[in-house]
Motif scaffolding. Structure first.
Motif, PDB file in Angstrom:
ATOM      1  N   TRP A  31      -3.620 -43.819  32.304  1.00  8.98           N
ATOM      2  CA  TRP A  31      -4.002 -44.312  33.699  1.00  8.98           C
ATOM      3  C   TRP A  31      -4.243 -45.551  33.549  1.00  8.98           C
ATOM      4  CZ3 TRP A  31      -3.848 -39.984  37.031  1.00  8.98           C
ATOM      5  CH2 TRP A  31      -3.822 -38.747  36.397  1.00  8.98           C
ATOM      6  N   GLU A  32      -3.524 -46.360  34.339  1.00  5.72           N
ATOM      7  CA  GLU A  32      -3.597 -47.895  34.111  1.00  5.72           C
ATOM      8  C   GLU A  32      -4.842 -48.311  35.262  1.00  5.72           C
ATOM      9  OE1 GLU A  32      -1.183 -51.988  34.916  1.00  5.72           O
ATOM     10  OE2 GLU A  32      -0.192 -50.118  34.958  1.00  5.72           O
ATOM     11  N   ASP A  33      -5.708 -49.113  34.763  1.00  7.47           N
ATOM     12  CA  ASP A  33      -6.900 -49.699  35.600  1.00  7.47           C
ATOM     13  C   ASP A  33      -6.382 -50.565  36.579  1.00  7.47           C
ATOM     14  OD1 ASP A  33      -9.086 -50.320  36.395  1.00  7.47           O
ATOM     15  OD2 ASP A  33     -10.015 -51.247  34.724  1.00  7.47           O
ATOM     16  N   LEU A  84     -12.749 -41.255  40.199  1.00  4.71           N
ATOM     17  CA  LEU A  84     -13.017 -40.123  39.742  1.00  4.71           C
ATOM     18  C   LEU A  84     -13.983 -39.986  38.548  1.00  4.71           C
ATOM     19  CD1 LEU A  84      -9.879 -37.899  40.651  1.00  4.71           C
ATOM     20  CD2 LEU A  84     -12.088 -38.090  41.830  1.00  4.71           C
ATOM     21  N   CYS A  85     -13.331 -41.049  37.487  1.00  3.32           N
ATOM     22  CA  CYS A  85     -14.003 -41.003  36.237  1.00  3.32           C
ATOM     23  C   CYS A  85     -15.539 -41.450  36.448  1.00  3.32           C
ATOM     24  CB  CYS A  85     -13.387 -42.054  35.252  1.00  3.32           C
ATOM     25  SG  CYS A  85     -11.771 -41.151  34.313  1.00  3.32           S
ATOM     26  N   GLU A 124      -2.557 -43.236  42.225  1.00  5.94           N
ATOM     27  CA  GLU A 124      -3.139 -42.169  41.358  1.00  5.94           C
ATOM     28  C   GLU A 124      -3.986 -42.855  40.427  1.00  5.94           C
ATOM     29  OE1 GLU A 124       0.724 -39.218  41.812  1.00  5.94           O
ATOM     30  OE2 GLU A 124       0.144 -40.131  39.737  1.00  5.94           O
ATOM     31  N   ASP A 125      -3.461 -43.830  39.628  1.00  8.58           N
ATOM     32  CA  ASP A 125      -4.367 -44.452  38.619  1.00  8.58           C
ATOM     33  C   ASP A 125      -5.731 -44.962  39.222  1.00  8.58           C
ATOM     34  OD1 ASP A 125      -2.294 -43.786  36.989  1.00  8.58           O
ATOM     35  OD2 ASP A 125      -1.551 -45.830  36.686  1.00  8.58           O
ATOM     36  N   PHE A 126      -5.569 -45.500  40.377  1.00  7.04           N
ATOM     37  CA  PHE A 126      -6.866 -46.062  40.896  1.00  7.04           C
ATOM     38  C   PHE A 126      -7.768 -44.974  41.028  1.00  7.04           C
ATOM     39  CE2 PHE A 126      -9.122 -46.804  44.903  1.00  7.04           C
ATOM     40  CZ  PHE A 126      -9.898 -48.037  44.497  1.00  7.04           C
ATOM     41  N   ASN A 170      -7.902 -45.376  27.031  1.00  8.68           N
ATOM     42  CA  ASN A 170      -8.683 -46.725  27.827  1.00  8.68           C
ATOM     43  C   ASN A 170      -9.504 -46.235  28.551  1.00  8.68           C
ATOM     44  OD1 ASN A 170      -6.541 -45.479  29.211  1.00  8.68           O
ATOM     45  ND2 ASN A 170      -6.524 -46.863  30.693  1.00  8.68           N
ATOM     46  N   LEU A 171      -9.759 -44.808  29.277  1.00  6.99           N
ATOM     47  CA  LEU A 171     -10.403 -44.150  29.796  1.00  6.99           C
ATOM     48  C   LEU A 171     -11.929 -43.770  28.882  1.00  6.99           C
ATOM     49  CD1 LEU A 171      -8.619 -41.398  31.567  1.00  6.99           C
ATOM     50  CD2 LEU A 171      -8.941 -43.805  32.506  1.00  6.99           C
TER      51      LEU A 171
END
Length: 451
Positions: A235-237, A273-274, A266-268, A308-309
């Protein structure tokens, strides 16, 4: 016949594990009002989940499997053949069942029909008796009856609708429910309708997400993300200004962004959500590793893709499902290094019991034991949950015995670990006591009487 691992030590440890009221960390079980009735109750119900994957992998034509299964409201199957007798239904299954008899999926079903229905083995000669036994048992109250026999206190449930995000209509006695990620799939009209809010831009969409978290996050047990079935888990930032136009195009009547732009959006949203889960101390559950069904891109679902998350959101907890099998060694390193990552063995004990046993043994040498969740049935029918629970206790007891025999653990510590794996870790890591108290009124239950 007594098998080699059934030593006196095994018997003592197994007795202690059998006394633990397990927390089942993941299910998709039917509501009892959704139970099939009458002629729809037959052996085909036991081949709605997992075992058919192995039979189809062995070569069974999908159209034959469709004939065997019932046509249910929750699981539509227009190819169902209600004219089949119990014996004829089994004759379609039997050649392929024999080819896949060796797998954990099939073993779980044999354990279930033996202990719940008094049938030692699937065969043409037992089909009528099995059908009659199923029709006599499957009714309201069956879930609790099976949970009690399996030694399950309650299950963390990932519902199959009708609400997109949260469905607290599962009885408190057996369940507490996840919030589910509908947001990265962008069912915009349905989310707007269920929230009774307008969505005219990306900021509106984020406000809808905020609404669901404020309403539901305190009484949900976790936030479930299952996107590994249709995309990579990296999931890219992505900055907000890079995806606002893509979202506006989703709102347009006759426009559709390409897949790369949608994935960036979706990544954004996933990063958002995180942050929300961290704000509400709601642990995120991610499907990783093996996919259900027959055929997918396994490399998309490695837990290591999410590093990365784990680094960016240290206040957010991440529960990694299915031990990221077959990438479980990578997960052991992630759980060892990141305080916010836990390991979940849900589904794993029937995917490959011996691999699960090896993985647990390795992790108990490397990962702090409070970070391992030992069981989740992950079935849509409760008989499967029962069979899986029996296998899980058996295999966990074997691992703990080996650690005692190797001199790594004392017997007393092995028993303590067993309770942690099957109960205490889930209660602590998900904060289930306070969440159960908040879930109870949402499920329509009165609070307990004052003492």
């Amino acid at each position: 016949m007594k098998v080699s691992y059934e030593t006196d030590l095994y018997a003592r440890i197994r007795q202690e594990l059998d006394a633990v009221a397990m927390i089942d960390c993941h299910e998709h079980l039917q509501r009892e009002r959704e139970f099939p009735t009458g002629d729809d109750v037959h052996v085909g119900l036991l081949f709605l989940h997992y075992a058919p994957d192995d039979l189809i992998a062995a070569g069974m034509p999908m159209e034959e499997m469709a004939r065997v299964r019932p046509n249910l409201l929750l699981f539509p199957n227009p190819e169902a053949d209600p004219s089949l007798s119990p014996e004829a239904r089994w004759r379609l299954l039997e050649p392929w069942y024999r080819k896949a008899w060796n797998t954990g999926y099939c073993e779980a079903l044999r354990i279930a029909i033996r202990d719940l229905y008094g049938i030692d083995e699937f065969s043409e000669s037992t089909m009528t008796k099995l059908t009659e036994a199923m029709r006599g048992e499957i009714r309201p109250g069956f879930t609790r009856k099976v949970f009690d026999k399996a030694g399950i206190d309650f299950a963390m449930q990932s519902p199959l609708g009708p609400g997109l995000v949260f469905n607290p209509d599962y009885n408190f006695d057996c369940f507490i429910c996840d919030m589910c990620d509908a947001f990265t799939g962008f069912p915009i009209p349905e989310l707007a309708q269920q929230a009774d809010m307008d969505i005219l831009c990306l900021d509106d969409y984020l406000k809808v997400i905020d609404f669901y978290f404020e309403r539901d996050a305190r009484c949900a047990c976790a936030f479930k993300v299952a996107r590994a079935y249709d995309r990579t888990l990296f999931w890219e930032d992505v900055p907000k200004n890079a995806v606002e136009n893509t979202f506006n195009r989703l709102l347009a009547f006759n426009d559709r962004p390409d897949r790369r732009d949608i994935q960036a959006l979706e990544d954004f949203i996933l990063h958002y959500l995180c942050r929300k889960c961290g704000e509400y101390d709601l642990r995120m559950k991610f499907h990783t590793g093996i996919h259900g069904g027959n055929g997918n891109i396994i490399t998309n679902s490695r837990a290591a893709l999410m590093a990365n998350l784990f680094m960016k959101y240290p206040k957010t907890g991440f529960d990694v499902f299915h031990i990221s099998y077959p990438y479980q060694e990578e997960l052991a390193v992630l759980a060892k290094n990141f305080p916010n990552v836990t390991v979940d063995f849900c589904w794993m004990w029937i995917i490959n019991p011996s691999a699960a046993r090896r993985a647990l043994s390795d992790m108990l040498d490397a990962v702090p034991a409070n970070k391992i969740h030992g069981f989740g049935g992950d079935y849509i029918f409760v008989e499967g949950t029962y069979g899986h629970a029996v296998i899980a206790r058996r295999e966990i007891a074997r691992v703990l015995c080996e650690k005692v025999e190797e001199g790594r653990f004392s017997e007393a510590y092995a028993v303590e670990l067993g309770r942690m794996l099957l109960r205490d870790n889930a209660l602590d890591n998900f904060g289930l006591e306070k969440r159960r108290a908040a879930y109870r009124p949402r499920a329509g239950e009165d609070p307990p009487p004052a003492t």
